[in-house]
Design an enzyme around this catalytic site. Structure first.
Site, PDB file in Angstrom:
ATOM      1  N   GLY A 242      45.013  35.318  39.476  1.00  0.00           N
ATOM      2  CA  GLY A 242      44.375  36.114  40.504  1.00  0.00           C
ATOM      3  C   GLY A 242      43.498  37.226  39.956  1.00  0.00           C
ATOM      4  N   HIS A 243      42.704  37.800  40.854  1.00  0.00           N
ATOM      5  CA  HIS A 243      41.713  38.794  40.466  1.00  0.00           C
ATOM      6  C   HIS A 243      42.337  40.030  39.831  1.00  0.00           C
ATOM      7  CE1 HIS A 243      41.804  40.534  44.865  1.00  0.00           C
ATOM      8  NE2 HIS A 243      42.956  40.628  44.255  1.00  0.00           N
ATOM      9  N   ASN A 244      41.650  40.513  38.806  1.00  0.00           N
ATOM     10  CA  ASN A 244      42.033  41.724  38.061  1.00  0.00           C
ATOM     11  C   ASN A 244      43.345  41.599  37.312  1.00  0.00           C
ATOM     12  OD1 ASN A 244      40.309  43.111  40.597  1.00  0.00           O
ATOM     13  ND2 ASN A 244      39.883  43.934  38.548  1.00  0.00           N
TER      14      ASN A 244
END
Length: 332
Positions: A242-244
Site C-alpha cells: 500500500g501507499h507510503n
C-alpha cells in the site's frame, strides 16, 4: 543440450565427492522424477529415505548426510545443498527469449528518453518522455514505462509490467509479468454530498537494487512522498504493498500477503503467505509474521507472530492446543 561430468560439476560447487558415477549429467530433477543421467539434491535429512528409490546418478547433499550413495552413484557434499543447487540450476538454465534487434520497430520510445548501452526493448513496449534506462536493461514485449521514470543497470522487466510516472527503479532488479509499480494508492474519504471522494496520490515509488517483484503484484505510489522498497527485497506473486509503506533491506513477502498504507518493515522482515498488515503498523527488524496471520499492532524486532489477530507464536500454539483439547473433551 548441456551436459557435465561429476568432476566438472564439483569444480563449480567446490564440494567433497563421495562415491563415483560414470554417467554424464544432462539435467537437474527432483529425487522422485530423476532418471539415471540427472542430478538431484537432498536439502534436509527427512528426504534421505527417498534416495533408495531415486534413479538420479548424483545428489548434492549437506555435509551431515547419513546414507551412502550406492553403486554407480555419487554425492557432492556441501555446506548448504539449497544454495549449491541454485548454482546447478543456473548451469542448466535454458536461454532467455531472443531479441533480433535491440529496439523492436514496434516499440515506441519518446525522443527525450535516454537509453543506455546494451539496453533492449521488446515489441509493443512504450517508453515515455524523459525516461532514463541505464545500461543493459532488458524490457520484454508490451511493457509500459511512463514519464520521468528511471531504471538502473541490468534490470529485467517482463511482459505486461507497468511502471507509472516518476517512479525510480534500482539496478539488478527483476519484475515478473504484469507487475504494477506506481498505481494510485487506495485513498477515498466520504462526503455527504459527493459520496466517496478520491484523494489524489501525488507521490511515487522508489525501489532499491537487487529487488525482485513477482507476477501480478502491485506497489502503490505514495499519497505524498514515496513508497519505498529497500535493497534486496523479494516480493512473491499477487502481493499488495500500500501507499507510503516503507520496507527495509532484504524483506520477504510471500504470495497473497498485503500491506495497508503507511506500514513500515524493518530489515529482514518475513511476511508469510496470505498475511495482512494493518495500516500505520511498524514491524521491527527480523520479525516473522506467519502465513494467514493478521497484524493489527506494532511488532518488536525479532518476534515471531501467528494467528488472527496475530500474537506471539508460542502463545498462539498454546491457545490452539488448549482449544483442541477442549473440543476433544466436549465431544466425549
Amino acid at each position: 543440450m548441456k551436459s557435465y561430468s561429476l568432476l566438472e560439476i564439483n569444480d563449480i560447487l567446490k564440494g567433497t565427492i563421495v562415491g563415483h558415477t560414470n554417467h554424464i549429467i544432462t539435467a537437474p530433477e527432483q529425487l522422485e522424477m530423476a532418471c539415471e543421467t540427472e542430478i538431484s539434491f537432498i536439502g534436509n535429512k527427512k528426504y534421505e529415505k527417498l534416495w533408495a528409490n531415486s534413479k538420479a546418478c548424483v545428489a548434492v547433499v549437506n555435509e551431515d548426510i547419513s546414507i551412502e550413495p550406492g553403486e554407480n552413484k555419487a554425492f557432492i557434499k556441501v555446506k548448504n545443498a539449497d544454495l549449491a543447487m541454485s548454482q546447478i540450476l543456473s548451469l542448466f538454465a535454458p536461454p532467455t527469449p531472443l531479441f533480433h534487434t535491440d529496439i523492436h520497430p514496434t516499440a515506441i520510445v519518446d525522443k527525450t528518453a535516454v537509453i543506455g548501452n546494451g539496453t533492449r526493448i521488446g515489441a509493443g513496449s512504450y517508453i515515455g518522455p524523459n525516461v532514463q534506462l541505464a545500461d543493459n536493461v532488458t524490457i520484454y514485449p508490451n511493457v509500459t514505462i511512463l514519464d520521468e521514470c528511471t531504471v538502473g543497470k541490468n534490470t529485467i522487466i517482463w511482459s505486461g509490467t507497468v511502471i507509472r510516472e516518476r517512479c525510480h527503479i534500482g539496478s539488478d532488479c527483476i519484475f515478473h509479468p504484469n507487475a504494477t509499480i506506481g498505481a494510485d494508492g487506495f485513498g477515498f474519504r466520504p462526503d455527504p454530498e459527493r459520496g466517496l471522494v478520491k484523494i489524489p496520490q501525488i507521490g511515487n515509488v522508489i525501489i532499491g537494487n537487487n529487488v525482485e517483484i513477482g507476477a501480478n503484484s502491485c506497489v502503490d505510489r505514495g499519497k505524498f512522498s514515496s513508497t519505498i522498497l529497500g535493497d534486496g527485497c523479494k516480493i512473491d506473486n499477487l502481493v499488495q504493498i500500500g501507499h507510503n509503506s516503507k520496507l527495509g533491506r532484504f524483506c520477504i513477502m510471500a504470495g497473497n500477503s498485503g500491506l495497508a498504507g503507511s506500514v513500515t518493515l524493518g530489515n529482514g522482515v518475513i511476511i508469510g503467505g496470505s498475511a495482512s498488515i494493518k495500516d500505520h503498523t511498524t514491524i521491527g527488524d527480523g520479525a516473522i509474521v506467519g502465513a494467514g496471520s493478521g497484524v493489527t499492532g506494532d511488532i518488536p524486532a525479532g518476534k515471531v507472530m501467528l494467528g488472527y489477530p496475530a500474537i506471539e507464536a508460542r502463545d498462539a500454539l498454546k491457545q490452539w492446543a488448549i482449544l483442541k483439547r477442549l473440543v476433544k473433551e466436549s465431544s466425549k
